[in-house]
Structure formats: C-alpha cells, structure tokens
Design a protein around this motif. Structure first.
Motif, PDB file in Angstrom:
ATOM      1  N   TYR A  10       0.832  -1.210   0.000  1.00  0.00           N
ATOM      2  CA  TYR A  10       0.000   0.000   0.000  1.00  0.00           C
ATOM      3  C   TYR A  10       0.866   1.258   0.000  1.00  0.00           C
ATOM      4  O   TYR A  10       0.587   2.203  -0.738  1.00  0.00           O
ATOM      5  CB  TYR A  10      -0.937  -0.001   1.216  1.00  0.00           C
ATOM      6  CG  TYR A  10      -1.682   1.299   1.368  1.00  0.00           C
ATOM      7  CD1 TYR A  10      -2.776   1.580   0.561  1.00  0.00           C
ATOM      8  CD2 TYR A  10      -1.275   2.258   2.291  1.00  0.00           C
ATOM      9  CE1 TYR A  10      -3.456   2.780   0.676  1.00  0.00           C
ATOM     10  CE2 TYR A  10      -1.949   3.462   2.413  1.00  0.00           C
ATOM     11  CZ  TYR A  10      -3.031   3.709   1.603  1.00  0.00           C
ATOM     12  OH  TYR A  10      -3.689   4.901   1.715  1.00  0.00           O
ATOM     13  N   TRP A  14       0.896   4.094  -2.767  1.00  0.00           N
ATOM     14  CA  TRP A  14       0.548   5.463  -2.397  1.00  0.00           C
ATOM     15  C   TRP A  14       1.570   6.454  -2.951  1.00  0.00           C
ATOM     16  O   TRP A  14       1.218   7.463  -3.536  1.00  0.00           O
ATOM     17  CB  TRP A  14       0.430   5.609  -0.876  1.00  0.00           C
ATOM     18  CG  TRP A  14      -0.220   6.887  -0.479  1.00  0.00           C
ATOM     19  CD1 TRP A  14      -1.540   7.081  -0.240  1.00  0.00           C
ATOM     20  CD2 TRP A  14       0.408   8.169  -0.301  1.00  0.00           C
ATOM     21  NE1 TRP A  14      -1.768   8.394   0.078  1.00  0.00           N
ATOM     22  CE2 TRP A  14      -0.603   9.085   0.052  1.00  0.00           C
ATOM     23  CE3 TRP A  14       1.712   8.623  -0.399  1.00  0.00           C
ATOM     24  CZ2 TRP A  14      -0.337  10.430   0.297  1.00  0.00           C
ATOM     25  CZ3 TRP A  14       1.973   9.964  -0.156  1.00  0.00           C
ATOM     26  CH2 TRP A  14       0.961  10.848   0.194  1.00  0.00           C
ATOM     27  N   THR A  17       1.317   6.596  -6.761  1.00  0.00           N
ATOM     28  CA  THR A  17       0.110   7.307  -7.155  1.00  0.00           C
ATOM     29  C   THR A  17       0.246   8.805  -6.914  1.00  0.00           C
ATOM     30  O   THR A  17      -0.168   9.623  -7.751  1.00  0.00           O
ATOM     31  CB  THR A  17      -1.099   6.760  -6.378  1.00  0.00           C
ATOM     32  OG1 THR A  17      -1.209   5.356  -6.628  1.00  0.00           O
ATOM     33  CG2 THR A  17      -2.373   7.442  -6.798  1.00  0.00           C
ATOM     34  N   ARG A  52      -6.123  17.652  -0.537  1.00  0.00           N
ATOM     35  CA  ARG A  52      -6.956  17.001  -1.551  1.00  0.00           C
ATOM     36  C   ARG A  52      -6.135  16.002  -2.362  1.00  0.00           C
ATOM     37  O   ARG A  52      -6.606  14.906  -2.685  1.00  0.00           O
ATOM     38  CB  ARG A  52      -7.566  18.042  -2.467  1.00  0.00           C
ATOM     39  CG  ARG A  52      -8.408  17.435  -3.571  1.00  0.00           C
ATOM     40  CD  ARG A  52      -9.008  18.481  -4.441  1.00  0.00           C
ATOM     41  NE  ARG A  52     -10.204  18.987  -3.758  1.00  0.00           N
ATOM     42  CZ  ARG A  52     -11.013  19.884  -4.281  1.00  0.00           C
ATOM     43  NH1 ARG A  52     -10.749  20.413  -5.454  1.00  0.00           N
ATOM     44  NH2 ARG A  52     -12.081  20.278  -3.626  1.00  0.00           N
ATOM     45  N   MET A  55      -5.642  12.876  -0.283  1.00  0.00           N
ATOM     46  CA  MET A  55      -6.867  12.079  -0.203  1.00  0.00           C
ATOM     47  C   MET A  55      -7.107  11.294  -1.491  1.00  0.00           C
ATOM     48  O   MET A  55      -7.492  10.120  -1.455  1.00  0.00           O
ATOM     49  CB  MET A  55      -8.076  12.975   0.097  1.00  0.00           C
ATOM     50  CG  MET A  55      -8.084  13.518   1.499  1.00  0.00           C
ATOM     51  SD  MET A  55      -8.073  12.232   2.760  1.00  0.00           S
ATOM     52  CE  MET A  55      -9.651  11.473   2.476  1.00  0.00           C
ATOM     53  N   ARG A  56      -6.852  11.927  -2.623  1.00  0.00           N
ATOM     54  CA  ARG A  56      -7.005  11.218  -3.901  1.00  0.00           C
ATOM     55  C   ARG A  56      -5.995  10.084  -4.013  1.00  0.00           C
ATOM     56  O   ARG A  56      -6.335   8.983  -4.449  1.00  0.00           O
ATOM     57  CB  ARG A  56      -6.833  12.184  -5.065  1.00  0.00           C
ATOM     58  CG  ARG A  56      -7.983  13.121  -5.245  1.00  0.00           C
ATOM     59  CD  ARG A  56      -7.728  14.071  -6.397  1.00  0.00           C
ATOM     60  NE  ARG A  56      -8.830  15.014  -6.547  1.00  0.00           N
ATOM     61  CZ  ARG A  56      -8.784  16.082  -7.291  1.00  0.00           C
ATOM     62  NH1 ARG A  56      -7.690  16.367  -7.973  1.00  0.00           N
ATOM     63  NH2 ARG A  56      -9.817  16.877  -7.368  1.00  0.00           N
ATOM     64  N   THR A  58      -4.661   8.471  -1.566  1.00  0.00           N
ATOM     65  CA  THR A  58      -5.062   7.447  -0.600  1.00  0.00           C
ATOM     66  C   THR A  58      -6.147   6.556  -1.181  1.00  0.00           C
ATOM     67  O   THR A  58      -6.075   5.324  -1.083  1.00  0.00           O
ATOM     68  CB  THR A  58      -5.560   8.120   0.696  1.00  0.00           C
ATOM     69  OG1 THR A  58      -4.500   8.902   1.241  1.00  0.00           O
ATOM     70  CG2 THR A  58      -6.014   7.099   1.709  1.00  0.00           C
ATOM     71  N   PHE A  59      -7.139   7.152  -1.820  1.00  0.00           N
ATOM     72  CA  PHE A  59      -8.225   6.380  -2.407  1.00  0.00           C
ATOM     73  C   PHE A  59      -7.725   5.476  -3.536  1.00  0.00           C
ATOM     74  O   PHE A  59      -8.029   4.284  -3.581  1.00  0.00           O
ATOM     75  CB  PHE A  59      -9.325   7.312  -2.924  1.00  0.00           C
ATOM     76  CG  PHE A  59     -10.421   6.598  -3.642  1.00  0.00           C
ATOM     77  CD1 PHE A  59     -11.348   5.851  -2.953  1.00  0.00           C
ATOM     78  CD2 PHE A  59     -10.514   6.659  -5.024  1.00  0.00           C
ATOM     79  CE1 PHE A  59     -12.361   5.171  -3.611  1.00  0.00           C
ATOM     80  CE2 PHE A  59     -11.516   5.989  -5.694  1.00  0.00           C
ATOM     81  CZ  PHE A  59     -12.442   5.243  -4.989  1.00  0.00           C
ATOM     82  N   VAL A  60      -6.951   6.045  -4.444  1.00  0.00           N
ATOM     83  CA  VAL A  60      -6.457   5.262  -5.589  1.00  0.00           C
ATOM     84  C   VAL A  60      -5.508   4.159  -5.115  1.00  0.00           C
ATOM     85  O   VAL A  60      -5.567   3.021  -5.600  1.00  0.00           O
ATOM     86  CB  VAL A  60      -5.780   6.182  -6.628  1.00  0.00           C
ATOM     87  CG1 VAL A  60      -5.115   5.379  -7.724  1.00  0.00           C
ATOM     88  CG2 VAL A  60      -6.802   7.131  -7.224  1.00  0.00           C
ATOM     89  N   ALA A  62      -5.530   2.641  -2.208  1.00  0.00           N
ATOM     90  CA  ALA A  62      -6.331   1.598  -1.557  1.00  0.00           C
ATOM     91  C   ALA A  62      -6.987   0.698  -2.603  1.00  0.00           C
ATOM     92  O   ALA A  62      -7.011  -0.532  -2.453  1.00  0.00           O
ATOM     93  CB  ALA A  62      -7.376   2.228  -0.660  1.00  0.00           C
ATOM     94  N   LEU A  63      -7.496   1.301  -3.666  1.00  0.00           N
ATOM     95  CA  LEU A  63      -8.108   0.525  -4.744  1.00  0.00           C
ATOM     96  C   LEU A  63      -7.088  -0.388  -5.418  1.00  0.00           C
ATOM     97  O   LEU A  63      -7.338  -1.586  -5.625  1.00  0.00           O
ATOM     98  CB  LEU A  63      -8.736   1.472  -5.765  1.00  0.00           C
ATOM     99  CG  LEU A  63      -9.416   0.825  -6.956  1.00  0.00           C
ATOM    100  CD1 LEU A  63     -10.697   0.137  -6.517  1.00  0.00           C
ATOM    101  CD2 LEU A  63      -9.702   1.869  -8.009  1.00  0.00           C
TER     102      LEU A  63
END
Length: 96
Positions: A10, A14, A17, A52, A55-56, A58-60, A62-63
């Motif tokens: 992860y 991260w 990304t 922001r 956060m983006r 983190t989301f990508v 995690a996916l």
C-alpha cells in the motif's frame, strides 16, 4: 499474505500514485488568470491543495492495493500470462 506485506505494498502504491497524480488538476497563474509574484517561476502552481491530493492518492492506492491482494489470492494474472518471450529451445532439442 501477511498484513505487513499488504501495508508495504500500500505504501508503495501510495507514493507511486501521489507522484503520478501531481500534474493533474493544477493550473499555473497564467492559466488561472492570477497575477504572479515577482520572481515566481512561470510553472509554479496557483491552486495546489496538498490535502486534496493526499486524499485522492489514498483512495487510488487503496483501490490498487485491493486489486493486487485479490489477484494474489485468486491468481487472475500470473507470471506465465505476461511472459511474452518464451524460453528458447535447448541445444539438445535442436540437434537432428
């Protein structure tokens, strides 16, 4: 797969990304129609929001980590699937 391995994967996703997403959604002062500060680089961002962006990322991440772990468990894509160059025939097989 151990949870520490998942955490390390992860973290790698991260960072990757976050760096890949850096140029997206950022405008320079010229593009935004704002006045530049004297001595400012022409390419300096006018609207960079690190919260922001994090956060983006983190989301990508995690996916992507979820997809990686699921692929590890179910074996959807294996090393044999992406081996585009098969091993050459051995020397003994090529003799008549």
């Amino acid at each position: 797969m151990a949870w520490t391995s998942i955490l390390a994967i992860y973290a790698l996703f991260w960072v990757m990304t976050a760096f890949v997403m850096l140029p997206f959604g950022v405008k320079t002062h010229d593009e935004a129609g704002l006045e530049k500060i004297p001595g400012q680089a022409d390419s300096a961002p006018a609207n960079f929001r690190p919260g922001r962006h994090a956060m983006r990322a983190t989301f990508v991440a995690a996916l992507l980590t979820g997809l990686y772990v699921l692929n590890y468990q179910y074996g959807w894509i294996t090393a044999e699937d992406i081996d585009f160059f098969p091993a050459p025939p051995s020397a003994e097989q090529s003799k008549p």
